[in-house]
Design a protein around this motif. Structure first.
Motif, PDB file in Angstrom:
ATOM      1  N   THR A 173     -10.009  -5.117 -11.937  1.00 23.87           N
ATOM      2  CA  THR A 173      -9.068  -6.036 -12.599  1.00 23.87           C
ATOM      3  C   THR A 173      -9.712  -7.382 -12.915  1.00 23.87           C
ATOM      4  OG1 THR A 173      -8.248  -6.503 -10.365  1.00 23.87           O
ATOM      5  CG2 THR A 173      -6.932  -5.032 -11.736  1.00 23.87           C
ATOM      6  N   TYR A 174     -10.500  -7.912 -12.008  1.00 26.89           N
ATOM      7  CA  TYR A 174     -11.136  -9.214 -12.249  1.00 26.89           C
ATOM      8  C   TYR A 174     -12.189  -9.105 -13.351  1.00 26.89           C
ATOM      9  CZ  TYR A 174      -8.848 -10.814  -7.989  1.00 26.89           C
ATOM     10  OH  TYR A 174      -7.907 -11.148  -7.043  1.00 26.89           O
ATOM     11  N   PHE A 175     -12.914  -8.008 -13.357  1.00 19.50           N
ATOM     12  CA  PHE A 175     -13.883  -7.791 -14.426  1.00 19.50           C
ATOM     13  C   PHE A 175     -13.176  -7.675 -15.765  1.00 19.50           C
ATOM     14  CE2 PHE A 175     -15.994  -4.732 -17.236  1.00 19.50           C
ATOM     15  CZ  PHE A 175     -17.161  -5.430 -17.490  1.00 19.50           C
ATOM     16  N   ARG A 176     -12.051  -6.974 -15.805  1.00 22.05           N
ATOM     17  CA  ARG A 176     -11.311  -6.813 -17.056  1.00 22.05           C
ATOM     18  C   ARG A 176     -10.812  -8.159 -17.585  1.00 22.05           C
ATOM     19  NH1 ARG A 176      -6.661  -3.325 -16.163  1.00 22.05           N
ATOM     20  NH2 ARG A 176      -7.167  -2.767 -14.025  1.00 22.05           N
ATOM     21  N   GLU A 177     -10.456  -9.053 -16.674  1.00 25.77           N
ATOM     22  CA  GLU A 177     -10.019 -10.376 -17.114  1.00 25.77           C
ATOM     23  C   GLU A 177     -11.195 -11.151 -17.710  1.00 25.77           C
ATOM     24  OE1 GLU A 177      -7.379 -13.254 -18.101  1.00 25.77           O
ATOM     25  OE2 GLU A 177      -6.965 -11.235 -17.323  1.00 25.77           O
ATOM     26  N   TYR A 178     -12.372 -11.042 -17.075  1.00 27.21           N
ATOM     27  CA  TYR A 178     -13.563 -11.662 -17.674  1.00 27.21           C
ATOM     28  C   TYR A 178     -13.837 -11.050 -19.051  1.00 27.21           C
ATOM     29  CZ  TYR A 178     -18.394 -11.879 -19.065  1.00 27.21           C
ATOM     30  OH  TYR A 178     -19.522 -12.016 -19.822  1.00 27.21           O
ATOM     31  N   LEU A 179     -13.699  -9.731 -19.138  1.00 24.84           N
ATOM     32  CA  LEU A 179     -13.994  -9.030 -20.379  1.00 24.84           C
ATOM     33  C   LEU A 179     -13.048  -9.444 -21.500  1.00 24.84           C
ATOM     34  CD1 LEU A 179     -15.887  -6.854 -21.507  1.00 24.84           C
ATOM     35  CD2 LEU A 179     -14.129  -5.155 -20.946  1.00 24.84           C
ATOM     36  N   LYS A 180     -11.813  -9.760 -21.158  1.00 27.28           N
ATOM     37  CA  LYS A 180     -10.854 -10.209 -22.164  1.00 27.28           C
ATOM     38  C   LYS A 180     -11.377 -11.468 -22.869  1.00 27.28           C
ATOM     39  CE  LYS A 180      -6.515 -10.280 -21.022  1.00 27.28           C
ATOM     40  NZ  LYS A 180      -5.241 -10.743 -20.408  1.00 27.28           N
ATOM     41  N   LYS A 181     -11.884 -12.409 -22.083  1.00 22.01           N
ATOM     42  CA  LYS A 181     -12.438 -13.634 -22.681  1.00 22.01           C
ATOM     43  C   LYS A 181     -13.686 -13.315 -23.507  1.00 22.01           C
ATOM     44  CE  LYS A 181     -14.007 -18.322 -21.578  1.00 22.01           C
ATOM     45  NZ  LYS A 181     -15.151 -18.241 -22.516  1.00 22.01           N
ATOM     46  N   PHE A 182     -14.519 -12.437 -22.993  1.00 23.63           N
ATOM     47  CA  PHE A 182     -15.723 -12.022 -23.724  1.00 23.63           C
ATOM     48  C   PHE A 182     -15.340 -11.454 -25.088  1.00 23.63           C
ATOM     49  CE2 PHE A 182     -18.580  -8.712 -25.133  1.00 23.63           C
ATOM     50  CZ  PHE A 182     -19.847  -9.255 -24.964  1.00 23.63           C
ATOM     51  N   MET A 183     -14.322 -10.588 -25.094  1.00 24.16           N
ATOM     52  CA  MET A 183     -13.917  -9.938 -26.334  1.00 24.16           C
ATOM     53  C   MET A 183     -13.297 -10.930 -27.315  1.00 24.16           C
ATOM     54  SD  MET A 183     -14.887  -6.876 -26.417  1.00 24.16           S
ATOM     55  CE  MET A 183     -13.963  -6.451 -27.900  1.00 24.16           C
ATOM     56  N   LYS A 184     -12.498 -11.854 -26.802  1.00 27.40           N
ATOM     57  CA  LYS A 184     -11.895 -12.846 -27.689  1.00 27.40           C
ATOM     58  C   LYS A 184     -12.971 -13.703 -28.347  1.00 27.40           C
ATOM     59  CE  LYS A 184      -7.310 -13.091 -25.603  1.00 27.40           C
ATOM     60  NZ  LYS A 184      -6.319 -13.910 -24.863  1.00 27.40           N
TER      61      LYS A 184
END
Length: 774
Positions: A276-287
């Motif tokens: 879950t924490y990685f996915r939250e980081y990934l959300k910012k990366f993708m944006k």
């Protein structure tokens, strides 16, 4: 008595009458379909719309081993699959239940339609799978107005025929499975299989397929979470239909119908699931990526509806092992912390070293930094007085605990103090050669704690910074692990490196006398010898070394950084240590390998970023120094045998340190002042892992170093994680020795000297607890 007159038999006129009505009604339907314009029935989709129906597709996050880690979506958690991944019994169940003549008609089932007309719909509906797909794609639920509903039905017929002309039967089946909403955020068969059974579609068995097909009747009514009995009955109806049309035998049907409904509910939300924490980081990366990479027509991709596929370096197996290791250790560490910090033992619990006035100030600052304060201040435009008052009004809330969530009524200010007591973890694991991040645990429960302690959080690193000092000294002075220095107090004079006063660090738990090799000094975290090395090379060169190793945080140019007074992230530390394991080559951490659109067109592919930082020899010598930590220093518990001990206060048997790892391991523990932060950095040739443990506020910590050191707080997570990784042979985690360079001019084998020097040593870990489950 006269015989009763027999009725005259119908001479076959009924058959002709039936055929008359069939032809008549078919003619009417054909007339409607072929000659009436769309203006009568409303807008109908044209060719291009049929080719590209508007459906929202979630962005899928895919692990390096091909598993779905999670998805980004607003309303539709939909990820399409191909026909080839649908098990045959799933397709059979759908056809048997929804459209037995699916392969014989061209969009409209004439027999079924006539039956529905004659029986006024009481004998079952006549919608084919193609018609149901048309309904799902283009107008959803039917109108309650009879005239409008008839118009919609005709629309369905027209669209169904067009669909049959443009798509194969297999493609229609696939679209139908992909578009249906199975409830509970299970949009499409892939999400449904994952959420209800924790499986991929191709892994579904017959009873699971039958349950999902049964939900096509009404997924809101036949919801396995709310109506398990109804869903079981509906599943059994599907099985009966499959037997009726010869897809399964009566024996198979009876056998499955006797079983209970079995589901493995695995919700897919942004705050649940794995990584879950990685996915939250990934959300910012993708944006950020979307902002700089528009589509060919200049518009921006939508993270939540364009069906992107993001291929990551995370290994789902290693991620699970990491999360399990964190949970196992943190449960017991928190239990010990709570045991030591009752009101009787510590009146200011959970804080240490603060008086009530200082605690009130800390709580007030935390209150003003909270999300509740931000929303009330800026969204609701409340005054400070109103906001403060709201923090003292009890409200219903759900609290986190390691024994499960607690529903209660509590003042928000009291809940804040409750949460202050928790110790938090941060952990990252990376392949040093490729830079691929394999596991990322930013905390213990994302639903309750959103702060990421891998990349977002930065804390004092303590003695884990010392290898940067040693590496600088080896690089500049060509020192050997076997070189010895006096084991005496050492001071750096005022003004020598810009320090404002004399700096005279002390050693923790060690006696002075004689001399120590560099290997021995690092293994036992001897502060005085680290200070001596800092004095030889100067802070500026150490800072330069740290930056080359990937540290981006600004580091003050003062001698005290040698003991780790700087705040760094787990992310930075793992990347830096990986350079040592990768023969002196820094590889920038990689989290995303490629991004594809919904048509599998590659939009992004990562390019490795590397740079030479150290010679292969200096990197290897540093690694050999770090091996001393696990061979004879603060990390030796990784080598020890486990044990069992009864803990009466917990009424359970505690198993301690069950690692017994025998392969070469390079590592370093770290403990900061007052035991606020515990670190362990561990390396094998193809995996570097860093672990941090500490509380949100530094005034919350263990009272003594017994439990408050890195060897107790963080190292056990590493040991447990590595045990699991080694048990999974498919991962190929190395047990080999670090490879020595072909030309090695610095002496690293100093076993005889080490034995002599360490014979009478008293290590700082003599009071390490032997009764905590790690």
């Amino acid at each position: 008595m006269a015989k009763k007159k027999q009725p005259v038999k119908n001479q076959g006129y009924g058959k002709y009458i039936r055929w008359f009505w069939i032809l008549f009604l078919t003619g009417i339907i054909a007339f409607i379909l072929l000659f009436l314009s769309a203006s009568v029935f409303g807008d109908l989709p044209d060719h291009t719309v049929l080719e590209n129906p508007k459906t929202n597709l979630a962005t899928e996050i895919i692990s390096s081993d091909g598993k779905t880690l999670g998805k980004f979506y607003f309303n539709d958690n939909r990820t399409p699959v191909d026909y080839e991944v649908l098990p045959q019994h799933l397709v059979d169940a759908l056809i048997a239940t929804e459209d037995a003549r699916f392969h014989q008609h061209s969009g409209i089932d004439g027999r079924g339609t006539l039956r529905a007309i004659v029986k006024m719909g009481k004998g079952g509906g006549a919608s084919t799978i193609s018609q149901q797909l048309a309904k799902q794609l283009f107008h959803g639920e039917g109108s309650k107005n009879i005239v409008e509903r008839l118009m919609q039905k005709v629309n369905e017929w027209i669209i169904a025929i067009r669909l049959e002309r443009q798509y194969t039967k297999e493609e229609i089946i696939t679209q139908y499975f992909n578009i249906y909403d199975f409830g509970n955020n299970a949009d499409g068969i892939k999400s449904a299989a994952s959420i209800y059974f924790g499986k991929q579609p191709q892994e579904l068995d017959i009873q699971e397929s039958a349950m999902l097909v049964g939900m096509f009747k009404n997924s809101s009514l036949y919801n396995p979470r709310r109506n398990p009995e109804g869903v079981k009955n509906r599943r059994d109806v599907v099985l009966s239909q499959m037997q009726k049309y010869g897809y399964i035998t009566e024996r198979v049907k009876d056998s499955i119908q006797k079983t209970d409904l079995i589901i493995n509910y695995t919700p897919e939300s942004h705050r649940e699931g794995i990584a879950t924490y990685f996915r939250e980081y990934l959300k910012k990366f993708m944006k950020d990526w979307i902002k700089n990479n528009p589509k060919a027509d200049g518009t921006k991709y939508n993270l939540y509806s364009d069906g992107l596929k993001v291929y990551t370096t995370i290994d789902s197996r290693m991620q699970q092992y990491a999360e399990d290791a964190v949970q196992r250790h943190m449960i017991n560490l928190q239990a010990e912390f709570d045991h030591q910090n009752t009101k009787d033992r510590n009146p200011t619990t959970p804080f240490l070293g603060l008086d009530e006035e200082e605690i009130d100030g800390l709580m007030n600052r935390s209150m003003r930094q909270s999300e509740r304060w931000r929303k009330m201040k800026y969204d609701l435009k409340k005054s400070n007085e109103e906001i403060i008052e709201s923090f003292n009004i009890p409200v219903p809330m759900t609290l986190f605990s390691w024994k499960g969530e607690i529903d209660t009524i509590m003042k928000p200010i009291d809940s804040m103090r409750y949460y202050k007591k928790f110790l938090h973890p941060g952990m990252m694991s990376m392949d040093p050669e490729t830079g691929h991040v394999k596991a990322w645990v930013g905390g213990m429960n994302y639903r309750h704690f959103q702060y990421d302690h891998v990349k977002q959080g930065k804390r004092q690193v303590g003695s884990t910074f010392k290898p940067f000092v040693y590496a600088t000294a080896i690089d500049q002075l060509h020192l050997s692990p076997c070189d010895e220095f006096p084991d005496v107090p050492y001071c750096i004079e005022e003004g020598r490196w810009g320090n404002l006063k004399d700096w005279c660090p002390e050693n923790s738990g060690l006696t002075y006398g004689g001399s120590r090799s560099l290997k021995n000094a690092l293994a036992n975290s001897v502060n005085t010898i680290t200070a001596r090395l800092m004095d030889k090379v100067g802070p500026a060169h150490v800072i330069d070394m740290a930056k080359k190793l990937g540290v981006t945080t600004e580091i003050p140019e003062v001698p005290s950084i040698a003991l780790g007074t700087v705040d760094l992230s787990v992310f930075e530390m793992v990347a830096a240590y990986s350079t040592f394991a990768n023969k002196g080559v820094y590889t920038e951490p990689v989290m995303v390998t490629s991004i594809e659109d919904k048509n599998n067109t590659i939009l992004y592919q990562f390019t490795p970023k590397t740079k030479d930082v150290l010679s292969e020899e200096v990197a290897y010598v540093t690694v050999k120094l770090l091996e001393g930590v696990t061979d004879g220093g603060s990390g030796t518990r990784l080598r020890t045998q486990g044990y069992e001990k009864w803990r009466p206060e917990y009424r359970e048997i505690i198993t301690g340190y069950p690692y017994q790892l025998t392969n070469p391991i390079a590592g370093k523990t770290g403990t900061t002042q007052n035991q606020s932060d515990g670190w362990f950095m561990g390396m094998v040739p193809n995996l570097v892992t860093g672990v941090w443990v500490g509380a949100e506020d530094r005034a919350v910590h263990f009272k003594t170093i017994t439990y408050g050191q890195g060897a107790s707080m963080a190292l056990p997570i590493w040991g447990s994680y590595m045990k699991s990784c080694y048990a999974d042979e498919d991962l190929n985690i190395s047990k080999a020795a670090f490879k020595a360079p072909e030309e090695l001019t610095i002496r690293v084998d100093c076993s005889e000297e080490a034995n002599a020097a360490m014979a009478d040593d008293e290590t700082p870990n003599q009071d390490v607890p032997d009764d905590l489950d790690f």
